[in-house]
Design a protein around this motif. Structure first.
Motif, PDB file in Angstrom:
ATOM      1  N   GLN A 132     -14.581 -21.808 -85.044  1.00 26.68           N
ATOM      2  CA  GLN A 132     -15.584 -22.434 -84.095  1.00 26.68           C
ATOM      3  C   GLN A 132     -14.938 -23.368 -83.240  1.00 26.68           C
ATOM      4  O   GLN A 132     -14.791 -24.392 -84.009  1.00 26.68           O
ATOM      5  CB  GLN A 132     -16.987 -22.284 -84.394  1.00 26.68           C
ATOM      6  CG  GLN A 132     -17.731 -22.769 -83.263  1.00 26.68           C
ATOM      7  CD  GLN A 132     -18.090 -21.756 -82.253  1.00 26.68           C
ATOM      8  OE1 GLN A 132     -18.333 -20.459 -82.679  1.00 26.68           O
ATOM      9  NE2 GLN A 132     -18.027 -21.976 -81.125  1.00 26.68           N
ATOM     10  N   VAL A 133     -14.947 -23.376 -82.058  1.00 24.12           N
ATOM     11  CA  VAL A 133     -14.418 -24.370 -81.038  1.00 24.12           C
ATOM     12  C   VAL A 133     -15.647 -24.681 -80.263  1.00 24.12           C
ATOM     13  O   VAL A 133     -15.881 -23.710 -79.315  1.00 24.12           O
ATOM     14  CB  VAL A 133     -13.271 -24.242 -80.381  1.00 24.12           C
ATOM     15  CG1 VAL A 133     -12.976 -25.589 -79.437  1.00 24.12           C
ATOM     16  CG2 VAL A 133     -12.122 -24.326 -81.382  1.00 24.12           C
ATOM     17  N   THR A 134     -16.391 -25.798 -80.219  1.00 20.35           N
ATOM     18  CA  THR A 134     -17.581 -26.063 -79.272  1.00 20.35           C
ATOM     19  C   THR A 134     -16.960 -27.359 -78.590  1.00 20.35           C
ATOM     20  O   THR A 134     -16.864 -28.371 -79.072  1.00 20.35           O
ATOM     21  CB  THR A 134     -18.636 -26.427 -80.160  1.00 20.35           C
ATOM     22  OG1 THR A 134     -19.057 -25.140 -80.871  1.00 20.35           O
ATOM     23  CG2 THR A 134     -19.860 -26.648 -78.966  1.00 20.35           C
ATOM     24  N   VAL A 135     -17.101 -27.153 -77.169  1.00 28.39           N
ATOM     25  CA  VAL A 135     -16.726 -28.298 -76.278  1.00 28.39           C
ATOM     26  C   VAL A 135     -18.046 -28.868 -75.606  1.00 28.39           C
ATOM     27  O   VAL A 135     -18.429 -28.042 -74.877  1.00 28.39           O
ATOM     28  CB  VAL A 135     -15.616 -27.904 -75.170  1.00 28.39           C
ATOM     29  CG1 VAL A 135     -15.396 -29.164 -74.350  1.00 28.39           C
ATOM     30  CG2 VAL A 135     -14.200 -27.127 -75.841  1.00 28.39           C
ATOM     31  N   SER A 136     -18.311 -29.907 -75.897  1.00 27.81           N
ATOM     32  CA  SER A 136     -19.620 -30.331 -75.570  1.00 27.81           C
ATOM     33  C   SER A 136     -19.755 -31.842 -75.723  1.00 27.81           C
ATOM     34  O   SER A 136     -19.151 -32.423 -76.626  1.00 27.81           O
ATOM     35  CB  SER A 136     -20.885 -29.817 -76.416  1.00 27.81           C
ATOM     36  OG  SER A 136     -22.111 -30.460 -75.904  1.00 27.81           O
ATOM     37  N   SER A 137     -20.561 -32.475 -74.703  1.00 28.66           N
ATOM     38  CA  SER A 137     -20.788 -34.077 -74.737  1.00 28.66           C
ATOM     39  C   SER A 137     -21.814 -34.409 -75.611  1.00 28.66           C
ATOM     40  O   SER A 137     -22.352 -35.348 -75.706  1.00 28.66           O
ATOM     41  CB  SER A 137     -20.562 -34.873 -73.466  1.00 28.66           C
ATOM     42  OG  SER A 137     -21.560 -34.000 -72.614  1.00 28.66           O
TER      43      SER A 137
END
Length: 123
Positions: free
Chosen positions: A118-123
Protein backbone atom coordinates in the motif's frame (compact mmCIF):
# COMPACT_ATOMS: atom_id res chain seq x y z
CA UNK A 1 7.07 -21.14 -10.09
CA UNK A 2 8.13 -17.61 -9.23
CA UNK A 3 7.39 -15.81 -5.99
CA UNK A 4 7.29 -12.02 -5.86
CA UNK A 5 7.38 -9.99 -2.66
CA UNK A 6 6.89 -6.23 -2.71
CA UNK A 7 8.11 -3.87 -0.03
CA UNK A 8 8.59 -0.16 0.53
CA UNK A 9 5.02 1.02 0.72
CA UNK A 10 3.76 3.41 3.36
CA UNK A 11 2.51 6.90 4.03
CA UNK A 12 4.15 9.77 2.15
CA UNK A 13 3.32 13.45 1.85
CA UNK A 14 2.32 15.00 -1.47
CA UNK A 15 5.43 15.94 -3.39
CA UNK A 16 7.46 13.32 -1.60
CA UNK A 17 9.30 10.26 -2.87
CA UNK A 18 9.20 6.55 -2.24
CA UNK A 19 11.00 3.52 -3.62
CA UNK A 20 9.24 0.20 -3.96
CA UNK A 21 11.13 -3.06 -4.26
CA UNK A 22 10.05 -6.40 -5.67
CA UNK A 23 12.17 -9.39 -4.76
CA UNK A 24 11.79 -12.45 -6.97
CA UNK A 25 12.58 -16.01 -5.92
CA UNK A 26 12.02 -19.48 -7.26
CA UNK A 27 12.44 -20.21 -10.95
CA UNK A 28 13.49 -16.69 -11.78
CA UNK A 29 14.93 -15.66 -15.09
CA UNK A 30 16.58 -12.48 -16.26
CA UNK A 31 14.50 -12.94 -19.44
CA UNK A 32 11.27 -12.17 -17.62
CA UNK A 33 9.66 -8.84 -18.34
CA UNK A 34 8.60 -7.17 -15.12
CA UNK A 35 5.79 -4.76 -14.48
CA UNK A 36 4.31 -2.59 -11.77
CA UNK A 37 0.57 -2.17 -11.54
CA UNK A 38 -1.64 -0.37 -9.06
CA UNK A 39 -5.21 -0.48 -7.91
CA UNK A 40 -6.93 2.39 -6.15
CA UNK A 41 -10.14 1.92 -4.15
CA UNK A 42 -13.11 1.50 -6.44
CA UNK A 43 -10.95 1.42 -9.56
CA UNK A 44 -9.60 -1.27 -11.81
CA UNK A 45 -6.00 -2.34 -11.65
CA UNK A 46 -3.86 -0.35 -14.07
CA UNK A 47 -0.42 -0.59 -15.61
CA UNK A 48 2.15 1.78 -14.13
CA UNK A 49 5.55 0.80 -15.51
CA UNK A 50 7.34 -2.09 -17.17
CA UNK A 51 10.89 -3.16 -17.96
CA UNK A 52 12.01 -5.64 -20.59
CA UNK A 53 13.85 -8.84 -19.85
CA UNK A 54 17.19 -7.34 -20.88
CA UNK A 55 16.50 -4.17 -18.90
CA UNK A 56 17.06 -1.87 -21.85
CA UNK A 57 13.46 -0.92 -22.57
CA UNK A 58 11.12 0.75 -20.12
CA UNK A 59 7.50 1.76 -20.45
CA UNK A 60 5.34 4.06 -18.38
CA UNK A 61 1.73 5.07 -18.05
CA UNK A 62 1.20 8.67 -19.10
CA UNK A 63 0.08 9.52 -15.58
CA UNK A 64 3.49 8.68 -14.10
CA UNK A 65 5.84 9.48 -16.96
CA UNK A 66 8.62 11.78 -15.81
CA UNK A 67 7.93 11.07 -12.13
CA UNK A 68 8.41 7.31 -11.77
CA UNK A 69 11.42 5.21 -12.76
CA UNK A 70 11.52 1.44 -13.05
CA UNK A 71 14.80 -0.44 -12.86
CA UNK A 72 16.07 -3.94 -12.21
CA UNK A 73 19.08 -5.49 -10.54
CA UNK A 74 19.51 -8.88 -12.16
CA UNK A 75 22.13 -10.02 -9.66
CA UNK A 76 19.69 -9.41 -6.80
CA UNK A 77 16.58 -10.60 -8.69
CA UNK A 78 14.96 -7.35 -7.67
CA UNK A 79 12.94 -4.75 -9.51
CA UNK A 80 12.47 -1.23 -8.21
CA UNK A 81 9.98 1.55 -8.74
CA UNK A 82 11.25 4.95 -7.71
CA UNK A 83 8.37 7.36 -7.30
CA UNK A 84 8.99 11.10 -7.14
CA UNK A 85 6.66 14.09 -6.92
CA UNK A 86 3.92 11.89 -5.53
CA UNK A 87 0.34 13.04 -5.79
CA UNK A 88 -2.75 12.09 -3.83
CA UNK A 89 -4.05 10.27 -6.89
CA UNK A 90 -1.04 7.94 -6.71
CA UNK A 91 -2.57 6.38 -3.60
CA UNK A 92 -3.13 2.70 -4.34
CA UNK A 93 -2.00 -0.84 -3.70
CA UNK A 94 1.03 -1.42 -5.91
CA UNK A 95 1.63 -4.86 -7.39
CA UNK A 96 4.72 -6.34 -8.96
CA UNK A 97 4.28 -8.82 -11.80
CA UNK A 98 6.51 -11.07 -13.91
CA UNK A 99 5.92 -12.41 -17.38
CA UNK A 100 7.28 -15.54 -19.09
CA UNK A 101 8.58 -13.39 -21.90
CA UNK A 102 11.18 -10.64 -22.23
CA UNK A 103 8.57 -8.36 -23.82
CA UNK A 104 6.60 -5.88 -21.74
CA UNK A 105 2.87 -5.63 -22.21
CA UNK A 106 0.67 -3.00 -20.61
CA UNK A 107 -2.24 -5.34 -20.01
CA UNK A 108 -2.46 -7.69 -17.04
CA UNK A 109 -1.17 -10.65 -19.08
CA UNK A 110 1.51 -11.48 -16.56
CA UNK A 111 2.11 -14.93 -15.14
CA UNK A 112 3.15 -14.16 -11.57
CA UNK A 113 1.95 -11.53 -9.12
CA UNK A 114 3.01 -10.28 -5.73
CA UNK A 115 0.66 -9.65 -2.85
CA UNK A 116 0.86 -5.88 -3.17
CA UNK A 117 2.08 -3.02 -1.02
CA UNK A 118 0.00 0.00 0.00
CA UNK A 119 1.16 3.49 -0.89
CA UNK A 120 -0.82 6.34 0.63
CA UNK A 121 -0.11 9.90 -0.38
CA UNK A 122 -1.58 12.27 2.18
CA UNK A 123 -0.67 15.23 4.33
Amino acid sequence: QVQLVESGGGLVQPGGSRRLSCAASGRTSSNYAMGWFRQAPGKEREFVAGISGDGYRTYYADSVKGRFTISRDTAKNTVYLKMNSLKREDTAVYYCAARNSPIVVTTDKYDYWGQGTQVTVSS
